[in-house]
Write an enzyme that holds these catalytic residues in place. Structure first.
Site, PDB file in Angstrom:
ATOM      1  N   HIS A   1      40.423  35.402  45.750  1.00  0.00           N
ATOM      2  CA  HIS A   1      40.849  36.805  45.835  1.00  0.00           C
ATOM      3  C   HIS A   1      42.100  36.896  46.707  1.00  0.00           C
ATOM      4  O   HIS A   1      42.225  36.183  47.701  1.00  0.00           O
ATOM      5  CB  HIS A   1      39.712  37.656  46.414  1.00  0.00           C
ATOM      6  CG  HIS A   1      39.986  39.115  46.302  1.00  0.00           C
ATOM      7  ND1 HIS A   1      40.826  39.777  47.155  1.00  0.00           N
ATOM      8  CD2 HIS A   1      39.557  40.033  45.389  1.00  0.00           C
ATOM      9  CE1 HIS A   1      40.898  41.048  46.797  1.00  0.00           C
ATOM     10  NE2 HIS A   1      40.144  41.226  45.726  1.00  0.00           N
TER      11      HIS A   1
ATOM     12  N   GLU B   1      44.450  39.791  38.755  1.00  0.00           N
ATOM     13  CA  GLU B   1      44.554  40.879  39.728  1.00  0.00           C
ATOM     14  C   GLU B   1      45.945  40.854  40.359  1.00  0.00           C
ATOM     15  O   GLU B   1      46.150  40.190  41.387  1.00  0.00           O
ATOM     16  CB  GLU B   1      43.508  40.698  40.833  1.00  0.00           C
ATOM     17  CG  GLU B   1      42.081  40.805  40.364  1.00  0.00           C
ATOM     18  CD  GLU B   1      41.190  41.351  41.478  1.00  0.00           C
ATOM     19  OE1 GLU B   1      40.535  42.359  41.236  1.00  0.00           O
ATOM     20  OE2 GLU B   1      41.170  40.789  42.575  1.00  0.00           O
TER      21      GLU B   1
HETATM   22  P1  PGA Z   1      40.552  47.854  43.953  1.00  0.00           P
HETATM   23  O1  PGA Z   1      40.170  46.355  44.355  1.00  0.00           O
HETATM   24  O2  PGA Z   1      39.797  48.193  42.715  1.00  0.00           O
HETATM   25  O3  PGA Z   1      40.120  48.675  45.145  1.00  0.00           O
HETATM   26  O4  PGA Z   1      42.031  47.861  43.746  1.00  0.00           O
HETATM   27  C1  PGA Z   1      40.058  45.362  43.387  1.00  0.00           C
HETATM   28  C2  PGA Z   1      39.860  44.028  44.053  1.00  0.00           C
HETATM   29  O5  PGA Z   1      40.378  43.846  45.161  1.00  0.00           O
HETATM   30  O6  PGA Z   1      39.180  43.150  43.504  1.00  0.00           O
END
Ligand code: PGA
Length: 262
Positions: A97, A169
């Site tokens: 992450h 992401e």
């Molecule tokens: P968010 O976070 O939906 O608050 O943008 C997603 C993540 O960090 O996996």
């Protein structure tokens, strides 16, 4: 033929909820979210809540994921928790992450070891990758994604790649970042194709087609249906919106709706 691909909705609760609050929240969710054949709902509470929630959940309804762990299975590593210590509580493990990469300086090598540890312990790693705002501005999105894939998957064999899920992401879209803005469906579609192209080079075409790819970054109930309709996107990794029962249930509902319509 209609594809029978599963949709994954993963709730990343990050460092929120005490074990008591997490238990209460799970109770509320379990009254509202049914067990589904095509939609896998995965909850990722903080480490301290994993064991109690694992006793509380109905595993047909929800699975649990670890947010973090150390890659060695046991030993003199004060303060760390290994995946072999929590493997009986969880089915999935979030790895790589961006908050771990950038706030805790996790390198691609650390991430590769964690991906391998998850697989070795029978869990599904959810490998998060994505470019920063600066990389995107500089036209380095493809290179950044490629490097993170090569790095994170460096210990994954052809046989084991089918056990991996990728979450795209983009760092600039994650709500915890200043100036975060949600990604456009076109951006996600393009990144998803890039990922499959890179995976195809590394593991072949069939693997690239089969690999589940999720999107994460500022997902909310109004953007979720559009994201879930992007061809090649197999689900969502949800941070902030997963902390509110109404929002999270609405997101799960839109995933379920995809199958109900057929
Ligand atoms: P968010 O976070 O939906 O608050 O943008 C997603 C993540 O960090 O996996």
């Amino acid at each position: 033929m209609i594809s029978a691909r599963k949709t994954y909705i993963i709730a990343n609760w990050k460092m929120n909820f005490t074990p008591g609050e997490a238990s209460l929240y799970l109770h509320r969710l379990s009254n509202r979210i049914p067990a589904m054949r095509n939609v896998q709902v995965v909850l990722s509470p903080s480490l301290v809540s994993l064991q109690p929630l694992s006793l509380q959940i109905n595993r047909r309804q929800f699975k649990l994921a670890a947010q973090n762990f150390y890659w060695q299975d046991y030993g003199a590593f004060t303060g760390e928790v290994s995946i072999s210590q929590i493997r009986s509580f969880v089915d999935y493990a979030i790895v790589g992450h961006s908050e771990r990469r950038y706030l805790f300086n996790e390198s691609d090598k650390d991430i590769a070891q964690k991906v391998a540890a998850a697989i070795r312990n029978g869990l599904t790693p959810v490998l998060c990758i994505g470019e920063t705002a600066e990389e995107r501005r500089n036209g380095e999105t493809s290179a950044a994604i490629y490097d993170q894939l090569i790095g994170g998957l460096s210990q994954v064999s052809e046989e084991d790649i089918s056990k991996v899920i990728i979450a795209y992401e983009p760092v600039w879209a994650i709500s915890s970042n200043k100036n975060a803005r949600p990604a456009k469906p076109e951006d996600i579609k393009e990144a998803q194709l890039l990922i499959r192209r890179h995976i195809s080079k590394l593991y072949g075409d069939e693997t690239a087609m089969d690999l589940p790819i999720l999107y994460g970054g500022s997902v909310n109930p109004s953007t979720a249906p559009g994201y879930l309709n992007i061809p090649g996107i197999d689900g969502l990794l949800v941070g902030n919106a997963s902390l509110i029962a109404d929002s999270f249930c609405a997101i799960v509902e839109s995933a379920k709706g995809k199958y109900d319509e057929r």
